[in-house]
Design a protein around this motif. Structure first.
Motif, PDB file in Angstrom:
ATOM      1  N   ASP A   1       0.802  -1.230   0.000  1.00 45.76           N
ATOM      2  CA  ASP A   1       0.000   0.000   0.000  1.00 45.76           C
ATOM      3  C   ASP A   1       0.834   1.281   0.000  1.00 45.76           C
ATOM      4  O   ASP A   1       0.535   2.193  -0.789  1.00 45.76           O
ATOM      5  CB  ASP A   1      -1.004   0.005   1.155  1.00 45.76           C
ATOM      6  N   PRO A   2       1.873   1.428   0.838  1.00 47.08           N
ATOM      7  CA  PRO A   2       2.646   2.673   0.802  1.00 47.08           C
ATOM      8  C   PRO A   2       3.330   2.919  -0.545  1.00 47.08           C
ATOM      9  O   PRO A   2       3.402   4.067  -1.000  1.00 47.08           O
ATOM     10  CB  PRO A   2       3.682   2.497   1.923  1.00 47.08           C
ATOM     11  N   ASP A   3       3.810   1.854  -1.198  1.00 44.16           N
ATOM     12  CA  ASP A   3       4.460   2.011  -2.498  1.00 44.16           C
ATOM     13  C   ASP A   3       3.445   2.368  -3.582  1.00 44.16           C
ATOM     14  O   ASP A   3       3.731   3.190  -4.461  1.00 44.16           O
ATOM     15  CB  ASP A   3       5.224   0.743  -2.876  1.00 44.16           C
TER      16      ASP A   3
ATOM     17  N   GLN B   1       0.628   3.903  -2.944  1.00 44.07           N
ATOM     18  CA  GLN B   1       0.229   5.266  -2.601  1.00 44.07           C
ATOM     19  C   GLN B   1       1.258   6.280  -3.085  1.00 44.07           C
ATOM     20  O   GLN B   1       0.897   7.377  -3.525  1.00 44.07           O
ATOM     21  CB  GLN B   1       0.014   5.408  -1.085  1.00 44.07           C
TER      22      GLN B   1
END
Length: 140
Positions: free
Chosen positions: A100-102, A104
Motif C-alpha cells: 500500500d505505501p508504495d 500510494q
C-alpha cells in the motif's frame, strides 16, 4: 485518445514496477485488490473476471500462483457446490498492506503533477468516457 493511452501506460508501468518488486504481476495485484474488497465473503471466478481491469480468461493460472504464495484460498460454495469461491488470506492482506505505501507513492506522484481541480475534472472526463461507451464484450 493517444494522450489518454500514453498517460495510462505511464502510470500503469509505475504500478507494475511496484508489483515486480513484490514478485507479482499487475494482474496478481489486481486480483488481490478485488478480493480485499470482497473480504471476508470472497468471489466466484466469473465475478473476479467482471471486476478485473484487464479481464483474463486465465484467472485459474493467476489463482494458482496466488494460492502457491498463500495469498488466496479456494473453497466450494455451500449454496452451489459447482461454484468455487476465492478468498484473500491473511498473508494476502498482509502483502497488500506492505504494498500500500508504495502504491500510494505512485498515486501521490501522479497527484502532485496535476492540480486538485484538474484531477477532479480528469476523473469526470474518464467517468464520462467509460460510462457512455458501449462495453466491448456486449453487442450494440
Amino acid at each position: 485518445m493517444l494522450n489518454l493511452f500514453i498517460a495510462g501506460a505511464h502510470v500503469r508501468r509505475a504500478i507494475e514496477q511496484v508489483c515486480r518488486s513484490y514478485d507479482l504481476q499487475f494482474s496478481h495485484y489486481n486480483v488481490l485488490r478485488i478480493l480485499r474488497g470482497a473480504h471476508p465473503e470472497g468471489y466466484a471466478r466469473c465475478d473476479i473476471i467482471d471486476r478485473m481491469l484487464d479481464p483474463s480468461p486465465d484467472v485459474t493460472r493467476l489463482m494458482d500462483k496466488l494460492e502457491d504464495l498463500d495469498c488466496v484460498e479456494r473453497r466450494r460454495s455451500q449454496a452451489d457446490r459447482r461454484v468455487t469461491l476465492h478468498f484473500i488470506t491473511e498473508a494476502g492482506l498482509d502483502l497488500l498492506q506492505r504494498m500500500d505505501p508504495d502504491i500510494q507513492a505512485v498515486q501521490d506522484s501522479f497527484a502532485a503533477s496535476v492540480s486538485d481541480r484538474d484531477l477532479a475534472h480528469l476523473s469526470r472526463i474518464c467517468e464520462g468516457l467509460y460510462s457512455n461507451m458501449p462495453h466491448p464484450d456486449t453487442e450494440e
